[in-house]
Design a protein around this motif. Structure first.
Motif, PDB file in Angstrom:
ATOM      1  N   TYR A   1      42.351  84.286  68.384  1.00 28.15           N
ATOM      2  CA  TYR A   1      41.708  83.107  67.629  1.00 28.15           C
ATOM      3  C   TYR A   1      40.424  83.077  67.249  1.00 28.15           C
ATOM      4  CZ  TYR A   1      39.648  81.643  71.959  1.00 28.15           C
ATOM      5  OH  TYR A   1      38.838  81.572  73.284  1.00 28.15           O
ATOM      6  N   SER A   2      40.224  82.347  66.269  1.00 25.33           N
ATOM      7  CA  SER A   2      38.666  82.152  65.770  1.00 25.33           C
ATOM      8  C   SER A   2      38.128  81.237  66.598  1.00 25.33           C
ATOM      9  CB  SER A   2      38.717  82.077  64.388  1.00 25.33           C
ATOM     10  OG  SER A   2      37.275  81.604  63.793  1.00 25.33           O
ATOM     11  N   GLY A   3      36.816  81.601  67.498  1.00 22.71           N
ATOM     12  CA  GLY A   3      36.306  80.513  68.234  1.00 22.71           C
ATOM     13  C   GLY A   3      34.777  80.589  67.669  1.00 22.71           C
ATOM     14  N   ASP A   4      34.410  79.379  67.577  1.00 18.31           N
ATOM     15  CA  ASP A   4      33.133  79.119  66.968  1.00 18.31           C
ATOM     16  C   ASP A   4      32.038  78.436  68.281  1.00 18.31           C
ATOM     17  OD1 ASP A   4      30.735  78.783  65.339  1.00 18.31           O
ATOM     18  OD2 ASP A   4      31.682  77.075  64.011  1.00 18.31           O
ATOM     19  N   VAL A   5      31.172  79.421  68.729  1.00 21.24           N
ATOM     20  CA  VAL A   5      30.767  79.053  70.049  1.00 21.24           C
ATOM     21  C   VAL A   5      29.385  78.782  69.918  1.00 21.24           C
ATOM     22  CG1 VAL A   5      30.363  79.893  72.023  1.00 21.24           C
ATOM     23  CG2 VAL A   5      32.260  80.569  71.060  1.00 21.24           C
ATOM     24  N   PHE A   6      29.107  77.415  70.301  1.00 18.37           N
ATOM     25  CA  PHE A   6      27.661  76.845  70.350  1.00 18.37           C
ATOM     26  C   PHE A   6      26.978  76.889  71.783  1.00 18.37           C
ATOM     27  CE2 PHE A   6      27.347  75.197  66.051  1.00 18.37           C
ATOM     28  CZ  PHE A   6      28.817  75.055  65.462  1.00 18.37           C
ATOM     29  N   THR A   7      25.891  77.721  72.063  1.00 20.98           N
ATOM     30  CA  THR A   7      25.214  77.776  73.179  1.00 20.98           C
ATOM     31  C   THR A   7      23.788  77.351  73.255  1.00 20.98           C
ATOM     32  OG1 THR A   7      26.706  79.513  73.641  1.00 20.98           O
ATOM     33  CG2 THR A   7      24.796  79.155  75.182  1.00 20.98           C
ATOM     34  N   ALA A   8      23.405  76.598  74.057  1.00 22.07           N
ATOM     35  CA  ALA A   8      21.984  76.124  74.108  1.00 22.07           C
ATOM     36  C   ALA A   8      21.519  75.767  75.650  1.00 22.07           C
ATOM     37  CB  ALA A   8      21.906  74.809  73.200  1.00 22.07           C
ATOM     38  N   GLY A   9      20.127  75.663  75.540  1.00 23.19           N
ATOM     39  CA  GLY A   9      19.603  75.254  76.847  1.00 23.19           C
ATOM     40  C   GLY A   9      18.053  75.668  76.894  1.00 23.19           C
TER      41      GLY A   9
END
Lengths: 181, 178
Positions: free
Chosen positions: B138-146
């Protein structure tokens, strides 16, 4: 995020109530990119925001329709991913928040970026989007808050000025305005 | 000269990690990771940092991660918060993707922004966005922050897979010279 960046102006806030960019927003660039670095408010639990002024108008009070949503995770391990109905606007003229409940601890603050598209257009509304991360307060605990805002300034007049501020108190930090070509 | 300045490019081929040891001279850093292809199927690209006066890549972080996804089959799509991949005052490597496929054409790519790592006053904010060709196809659009919850200056950053080696190109840029 692409294109060559040219630094137009920068502001270092130290106990400032607001930071305004009142020149440099014109037809030179189709996109303007603002970076926020360590915006540290004097008052805790506030919604830091922006507004703009259109050519021929007075005051930072243009009409905005926007969406706001966030992901957050507290140091006590509470998580959330939610649309924020408290900070979005439907043809409102308030300052548009781009964080909420930010801590005023000495090591806290907001960092992120804002893209503003074609502000000098006299044909189209003006689109923008913002992504910030902050150390906020959630249920009394420090929390990482990744906040997203997007919308349009509902005017066909050129936008010539932009203002950033918390609703009360002052703040420290750096804001940089770039033109993207 | 106010544009992004390319500072370093690292081309990994079967590497166990990619490390950058200079995080001074600029207020904002951007790391662009391109064609991250793991040797082991389903592993995640992740990063950690080292603070001045400390040893090892093990600083304390509080982070968020969420993704949107859509399977090639069309059977599944959605938006989810990833409780298995965030951290609450953790010292683990922070994932920037979830599970990249290891087939020869499968990979992940994205950008990580790190703010004011040389500060000795503030915690260090970051956010990232990556797309992955996931091992589950699958195509995964991953947003990470911190934020890295330390006021000491950050002096090094390390990228590696959650297990096994990687091929990748990782570029380090700086903005706002100090």
């Amino acid at each position: 995020m692409s294109g060559k960046l040219t630094l137009i102006s920068s502001a270092t806030a130290s106990g400032a109530s607001n930071v305004s960019f009142t020149s440099g927003i014109d037809s030179t660039y189709d996109e303007y990119l603002f970076f926020f670095v360590n915006l540290n408010p004097s008052v805790t639990l506030l919604e830091f925001g922006f507004q703009v002024n259109a050519s021929g108008q007075s005051g930072f009070n243009e009409t905005i329709t926007s969406t706001t949503w966030l992901a957050e995770h507290s140091e006590a391990d509470a998580t959330g991913l939610e649309y924020r109905t408290s900070e979005d606007q439907a043809n409102g003229t308030a300052y548009q928040p781009f964080q909420l409940n930010t801590s005023n601890d000495s090591d806290s603050g907001i960092s992120g970026s804002m893209s503003l598209f074609n502000p000098s257009s006299t044909t189209f509304v003006k689109h923008f989007y913002i992504n910030t991360n902050a150390m906020g307060i959630n249920a009394g605990n420090s929390s990482s808050c990744n906040y997203f805002v997007s919308g349009y300034i509902n005017t066909t007049s050129a936008i010539t000025e932009i203002d950033f501020k918390p609703p009360s108190g002052t703040f420290d930090g750096n804001i940089y305005m770039y033109g993207v070509s | 000269m106010s544009d992004w300045k390319l500072l370093n490019t690292s081309t990994a081929s079967g590497a166990s990690s990619v490390e950058f040891t200079s995080l001074t001279g600029y207020k904002i850093f951007k790391f662009v990771f391109i064609d991250v292809n793991p040797a082991t199927d389903g592993e995640a690209l992740q990063f950690q940092v080292n603070a001045s006066g400390q040893t090892g890549f093990n600083e304390t972080m509080t982070t968020t991660m969420f993704k949107s996804y859509h399977y090639e089959s069309g059977s599944y799509s959605g938006l989810v918060y990833e409780t298995d991949h965030d951290q609450a005052q953790g010292t683990a490597y922070q994932k920037l993707t979830t599970s990249i496929g290891s087939d020869s054409d499968e990979c992940g790519a994205g950008e990580l922004f790190l703010f004011n790592p040389a500060s000795t006053t503030y915690v260090k904010h970051f956010y990232a966005r990556a797309n992955q060709y996931a091992s589950a196809v699958y195509s995964g659009d991953v947003f990470t922050a911190g934020y890295i919850n330390v006021t000491a200056a950050i002096t090094g950053i390390d990228f590696k897979m959650s297990s096994g080696n990687l091929d990748a190109v990782i570029k380090q840029y700086g903005l706002v010279a100090t």
